[in-house]
Motif scaffolding. Structure first.
Motif, mmCIF file in Angstrom:
data_model
loop_
_atom_site.group_PDB
_atom_site.id
_atom_site.type_symbol
_atom_site.label_atom_id
_atom_site.label_comp_id
_atom_site.label_asym_id
_atom_site.label_seq_id
_atom_site.Cartn_x
_atom_site.Cartn_y
_atom_site.Cartn_z
ATOM 1 N N SER A 122 0.792 -1.284 -0.190
ATOM 2 C CA SER A 122 0.111 0.009 0.035
ATOM 3 C C SER A 122 0.797 1.208 0.011
ATOM 4 O O SER A 122 0.545 2.134 -0.716
ATOM 5 N N TRP A 130 -4.991 2.275 -6.843
ATOM 6 C CA TRP A 130 -6.247 1.495 -6.322
ATOM 7 C C TRP A 130 -5.900 0.439 -5.312
ATOM 8 O O TRP A 130 -6.625 0.156 -4.370
ATOM 9 N N ASP A 155 -3.611 0.781 -3.020
ATOM 10 C CA ASP A 155 -3.476 1.504 -1.735
ATOM 11 C C ASP A 155 -4.835 1.787 -1.073
ATOM 12 O O ASP A 155 -5.164 1.382 -0.097
ATOM 13 N N THR A 156 -5.929 2.180 -1.943
ATOM 14 C CA THR A 156 -7.120 2.671 -1.626
ATOM 15 C C THR A 156 -8.032 1.259 -1.130
ATOM 16 O O THR A 156 -8.742 1.061 -0.060
ATOM 17 N N SER A 157 -7.875 0.117 -1.611
ATOM 18 C CA SER A 157 -8.430 -1.028 -1.328
ATOM 19 C C SER A 157 -7.833 -1.580 0.118
ATOM 20 O O SER A 157 -8.835 -2.161 0.705
ATOM 21 N N PHE A 173 -9.206 0.491 2.902
ATOM 22 C CA PHE A 173 -10.812 0.236 2.980
ATOM 23 C C PHE A 173 -10.834 -1.033 3.750
ATOM 24 O O PHE A 173 -11.810 -1.100 4.737
#
Length: 348
Positions: free
Chosen positions: A148, A155, A157-159, A162
């Motif tokens: 990440s 995406w 990193d965001t996943s 989250f």
């Protein structure tokens, strides 16, 4: 260093003393222990005899002093007490003996067995479960955290962020029920896993057999929350380290991205992660209670919940004290380990 260790041990003893006092008074008034020992069939004379044998005819402060004397590794006991309670240790004296001993956690009301024997029988199951959960959380959490940070802003990193937030937010007992139902029931034909099971199970022909597959679902469930924390800590620490001057210098010297991350960035980013891992391992021993109950995993948590249902207070009190001792010991080891990894944190 010795002063540091002495202070840590001293404060640890104060914490355990506080736990013993709180737990002792917490279970006062939850039923007559003499009646719990005898059941509903005991007559009044027998009940009075048991109350005297357990010291329940004495004032509360004397009962507390007797319990502290029993659970303390240093105690004063009569020769009759040592034989009756089967207290193990090294004693000096004649009728009244003083000695270093194995803490006496008394006997279970239900099975009449020594509580410490019950706890040591269940301990391997809890330790294996906690270690497996921590190993899963550490490997996956550090890997996702590094990925990440390296792929910051993408995406991936965001996943990862989250998913870690979901892992922190969801209660472990709810996740356990969902995972057991989906992978142990609905998808059992494909996963080969079951909703419940222990590390060892008895086969009618082959006898006691090791069943590692029963470890998968409870270990993953127990490891989700620490995994989420480790992902966030690793990501945050890696981003901070990657912005340092010495990382830019390493790139300027022509080192590959892999060498910079693995040899320079990651070791310096792991200090807060190591602290979290050691702290979470202690919490996993306590947090395993509900997970063990959901998956019917034989461990300290399972026998404690069963003891609560049966009002078997010596087992519950012994389990709480046992777990608190683990907390204290692991926290002391964590401080020592942290100083070993990071010389700046060492106490001279």
């Amino acid at each position: 260093m010795l002063t540091f260790l002495f202070n840590k041990i001293f404060y640890g003893i104060l914490v355990l003393l506080g736990v013993v006092v709180i737990v002792f008074f917490l279970f006062q008034g939850f039923g007559d222990p003499a009646r719990l020992v005898l059941g509903q069939t005991g007559d009044s004379a027998t009940i009075q005899h048991v109350r005297k044998e357990l010291g329940l005819d004495k004032p509360k402060w004397q009962q507390l002093a007797m319990y502290l004397n029993d659970v303390s590794p240093i105690g004063i006991h009569s020769e009759e007490d040592i034989k009756t309670k089967q207290i193990k240790g090294i004693f000096m004296g004649k009728e009244t003996k003083v000695g270093i001993k194995v803490p006496y956690l008394r006997r279970s009301y239900q099975t009449k067995r020594p509580v410490i024997d019950l706890l040591f029988e269940a301990l391997p199951g809890t330790v294996v479960l906690a270690l497996s959960a921590m190993l899963f959380a550490t490997i996956v959490g550090v890997s996702l955290g590094v990925l990440s940070a390296v792929k910051h802003g993408t995406w991936l990193d965001t996943s990862a962020v989250f998913t870690s937030v979901l892992g922190i937010s969801a209660p472990s007992f709810f996740i356990g029920i969902v995972i057991a139902y989906i992978f142990g029931f609905l998808l059992n034909e494909y996963t080969g896993l079951f909703m419940t099971g222990s590390l060892y199970e008895y086969h009618p022909i082959h006898g006691r057999q090791l069943q590692l597959k029963n470890l998968v679902l409870p270990a993953v469930t127990l490891g989700i929350r620490p995994l989420a924390i480790i992902v966030q800590l690793t990501r945050s620490s890696m981003l901070d380290v990657l912005s340092k001057d010495y990382i830019r210098t390493a790139y300027a010297k022509g080192l590959s991205k892999r060498d910079v991350i693995v040899k320079h960035a990651l070791p310096n980013a792991l200090n807060p992660v190591v602290t979290a891992i050691t702290g979470w391992f202690a919490e996993l021993l306590a947090g395993a209670f509900f997970i063990e109950y959901i998956f019917n995993w034989k461990g300290i948590g399972k026998i404690t919940v069963d003891a609560l249902e049966n009002l078997d207070f010596p087992v519950v009190m012994g389990s709480v004290l046992f777990t608190a001792t683990f907390f204290v010991v692991i926290n002391i080891l964590a401080d020592i380990l942290y100083g070993w990894i990071d010389p700046r944190a060492r106490v001279v």
